[in-house]
Design a protein around this motif. Sequence first.
Motif, PDB file in Angstrom:
ATOM      1  N   VAL A   1       0.872  -1.162   0.000  1.00  0.00           N
ATOM      2  CA  VAL A   1       0.000   0.000   0.000  1.00  0.00           C
ATOM      3  C   VAL A   1       0.911   1.213   0.000  1.00  0.00           C
ATOM      4  O   VAL A   1       1.911   1.246   0.708  1.00  0.00           O
ATOM      5  CB  VAL A   1      -0.897   0.022   1.261  1.00  0.00           C
ATOM      6  N   SER A   2       0.575   2.215  -0.802  1.00  0.00           N
ATOM      7  CA  SER A   2       1.428   3.401  -0.844  1.00  0.00           C
ATOM      8  C   SER A   2       1.336   4.167   0.474  1.00  0.00           C
ATOM      9  O   SER A   2       0.304   4.163   1.154  1.00  0.00           O
ATOM     10  CB  SER A   2       1.040   4.313  -2.006  1.00  0.00           C
ATOM     11  N   PHE A   3       2.414   4.819   0.832  1.00  0.00           N
ATOM     12  CA  PHE A   3       2.466   5.604   2.061  1.00  0.00           C
ATOM     13  C   PHE A   3       1.376   6.662   2.057  1.00  0.00           C
ATOM     14  O   PHE A   3       0.688   6.869   3.052  1.00  0.00           O
ATOM     15  CB  PHE A   3       3.847   6.251   2.204  1.00  0.00           C
ATOM     16  N   SER A   4       1.180   7.331   0.920  1.00  0.00           N
ATOM     17  CA  SER A   4       0.184   8.407   0.865  1.00  0.00           C
ATOM     18  C   SER A   4      -1.234   7.880   1.067  1.00  0.00           C
ATOM     19  O   SER A   4      -2.071   8.549   1.653  1.00  0.00           O
ATOM     20  CB  SER A   4       0.291   9.185  -0.438  1.00  0.00           C
ATOM     21  N   ASP A   5      -1.523   6.662   0.589  1.00  0.00           N
ATOM     22  CA  ASP A   5      -2.856   6.090   0.808  1.00  0.00           C
ATOM     23  C   ASP A   5      -3.120   5.865   2.295  1.00  0.00           C
ATOM     24  O   ASP A   5      -4.234   6.054   2.773  1.00  0.00           O
ATOM     25  CB  ASP A   5      -3.016   4.762   0.071  1.00  0.00           C
ATOM     26  N   VAL A   6      -2.108   5.457   3.024  1.00  0.00           N
ATOM     27  CA  VAL A   6      -2.284   5.179   4.442  1.00  0.00           C
ATOM     28  C   VAL A   6      -2.243   6.462   5.263  1.00  0.00           C
ATOM     29  O   VAL A   6      -3.076   6.684   6.138  1.00  0.00           O
ATOM     30  CB  VAL A   6      -1.195   4.202   4.947  1.00  0.00           C
TER      31      VAL A   6
END
Length: 87
Positions: free
Chosen positions: A68-73
């Motif tokens: 999961v991308s950092f920005s999504d989390v």
Amino acid sequence: MQGGRIGMHNIYPDADSITRNYPVYRDDYGWKIPSLPLRISQDLKFPLPVAKQVLLNWRGPPFTYRSVSFSDVFCRPREQGQEAPGG
């Protein structure tokens, strides 16, 4: 503003683009900068590693881990009760 709770989240992959070690802290110009996991461990009073970096123990065949991308989390707000991205 105090920086006592700062923690880095940088990772450094090997030449083959696989990350095998995670830095516990960085020693830059005399400043010992903790990783975010180390910083949280300190706050929670968990035992702390002595080494400057730890070996990541990947299990399973290559490329079988969800990512999961950092920005999504970190950046996307979630509704209460909504599952985290990739979960």
